[in-house]
Write an enzyme that holds these catalytic residues in place. Sequence first.
Site, PDB file in Angstrom:
ATOM      1  N   ASP A 180    -106.740 -80.963  28.164  1.00  0.00           N
ATOM      2  CA  ASP A 180    -107.827 -81.664  27.482  1.00  0.00           C
ATOM      3  C   ASP A 180    -109.032 -80.754  27.319  1.00  0.00           C
ATOM      4  O   ASP A 180    -109.516 -80.157  28.279  1.00  0.00           O
ATOM      5  CB  ASP A 180    -108.231 -82.899  28.296  1.00  0.00           C
ATOM      6  CG  ASP A 180    -109.331 -83.696  27.623  1.00  0.00           C
ATOM      7  OD1 ASP A 180    -109.015 -84.610  26.844  1.00  0.00           O
ATOM      8  OD2 ASP A 180    -110.528 -83.398  27.873  1.00  0.00           O
ATOM      9  N   LYS A 226    -111.643 -82.851  20.905  1.00  0.00           N
ATOM     10  CA  LYS A 226    -112.521 -83.939  20.466  1.00  0.00           C
ATOM     11  C   LYS A 226    -113.561 -83.429  19.476  1.00  0.00           C
ATOM     12  O   LYS A 226    -114.049 -82.305  19.603  1.00  0.00           O
ATOM     13  CB  LYS A 226    -113.229 -84.571  21.672  1.00  0.00           C
ATOM     14  CG  LYS A 226    -112.293 -84.928  22.812  1.00  0.00           C
ATOM     15  CD  LYS A 226    -113.058 -85.464  24.015  1.00  0.00           C
ATOM     16  CE  LYS A 226    -112.199 -85.443  25.262  1.00  0.00           C
ATOM     17  NZ  LYS A 226    -112.061 -84.081  25.823  1.00  0.00           N
ATOM     18  N   LEU A 281    -111.971 -88.517  39.509  1.00  0.00           N
ATOM     19  CA  LEU A 281    -112.198 -88.419  40.944  1.00  0.00           C
ATOM     20  C   LEU A 281    -113.595 -88.889  41.349  1.00  0.00           C
ATOM     21  O   LEU A 281    -113.942 -88.866  42.528  1.00  0.00           O
ATOM     22  CB  LEU A 281    -111.958 -86.981  41.422  1.00  0.00           C
ATOM     23  CG  LEU A 281    -110.541 -86.447  41.143  1.00  0.00           C
ATOM     24  CD1 LEU A 281    -110.418 -85.009  41.618  1.00  0.00           C
ATOM     25  CD2 LEU A 281    -109.488 -87.324  41.800  1.00  0.00           C
ATOM     26  N   ARG A 318    -105.437 -76.784  44.371  1.00  0.00           N
ATOM     27  CA  ARG A 318    -105.808 -78.161  44.040  1.00  0.00           C
ATOM     28  C   ARG A 318    -105.081 -78.631  42.786  1.00  0.00           C
ATOM     29  O   ARG A 318    -104.695 -79.803  42.688  1.00  0.00           O
ATOM     30  CB  ARG A 318    -107.324 -78.280  43.874  1.00  0.00           C
ATOM     31  CG  ARG A 318    -108.064 -78.291  45.202  1.00  0.00           C
ATOM     32  CD  ARG A 318    -109.476 -78.818  45.042  1.00  0.00           C
ATOM     33  NE  ARG A 318    -110.307 -77.930  44.234  1.00  0.00           N
ATOM     34  CZ  ARG A 318    -111.037 -76.933  44.728  1.00  0.00           C
ATOM     35  NH1 ARG A 318    -111.020 -76.693  46.034  1.00  0.00           N
ATOM     36  NH2 ARG A 318    -111.777 -76.182  43.943  1.00  0.00           N
TER      37      ARG A 318
END
Length: 272
Positions: A42, A72, A187, A234
């Site tokens: 994204d 976008k 998150l 992560r």
Amino acid sequence: MTVMLADGRPMPRIGLGTWPMDDEQARQAVTHALSLGYRLIDTAARYGNERGVGAAVAESAVPREDVFVTTKLRGADHGYDAALRGCEASLRRLGLDYIDLYLIHWPLPGKDLYADTWRAFVRLREEGLVRSIGVSNFTPAQIRRLAGETGVWPVLNQVELHPGFPQTDLRAWHAEHDIVTQSWSPLGLGHKVLDDPVVTDLAATYGRTPAQVVLRWHLQLGAVPIPKSADTERMRQNIEVFDFSLTPDDMARLDALPGGRIGGDPETHVEL
């Protein structure tokens, strides 16, 4: 794991967000993500890292057709003709022949150009420059207007969503209209969700990281989270969330965390 969009195209259930990385940071992060198995990336014109994302996709051994790239349209490019030009500019920066999912980044009701912009999106899809079209940060009333004026519904609405801000009514409305809910800021870092005792307790119970617990919550809501990370470990942890489940009570505890909106309000947010 994929979710089927209303236009019949599958989309991965979890992805990598890239805000606020610069081009080089995005190139490195996306390169690592693709090597770890991410297939949804994204970005946005407003992020200023489309070139980096595109370079990583081009350099990867993963075939282009297996990578789902979302970008976008920025606020400055609202309007029919401006949106067409904005898409062409994003394609040039990304170095791609097509965009998998193209979103209007914010509705910007003060400009009142999002319906004309949506007409351009419909044309871009018809011309094959964009495979699927959707919106970001739109309200039900704004989406109804798009559909009412064009007959075309967005396949997805990317919105702020995290424990403490579960967007229950909006998600239910999306489901009624076959619109996928995608989660930005999944998150809830602005509220330190990962440090909340409820989250850390569940993480200890399941032998998972706090982030894994929260991302599993998103998946069980039926949402598609796009956590941002530049750390390889992560990243790896964030996609290892398909082999455990939270109980209904766990889900309710996460729903009820204190919080609220961190980012802009769709009714008032201004984006250049």
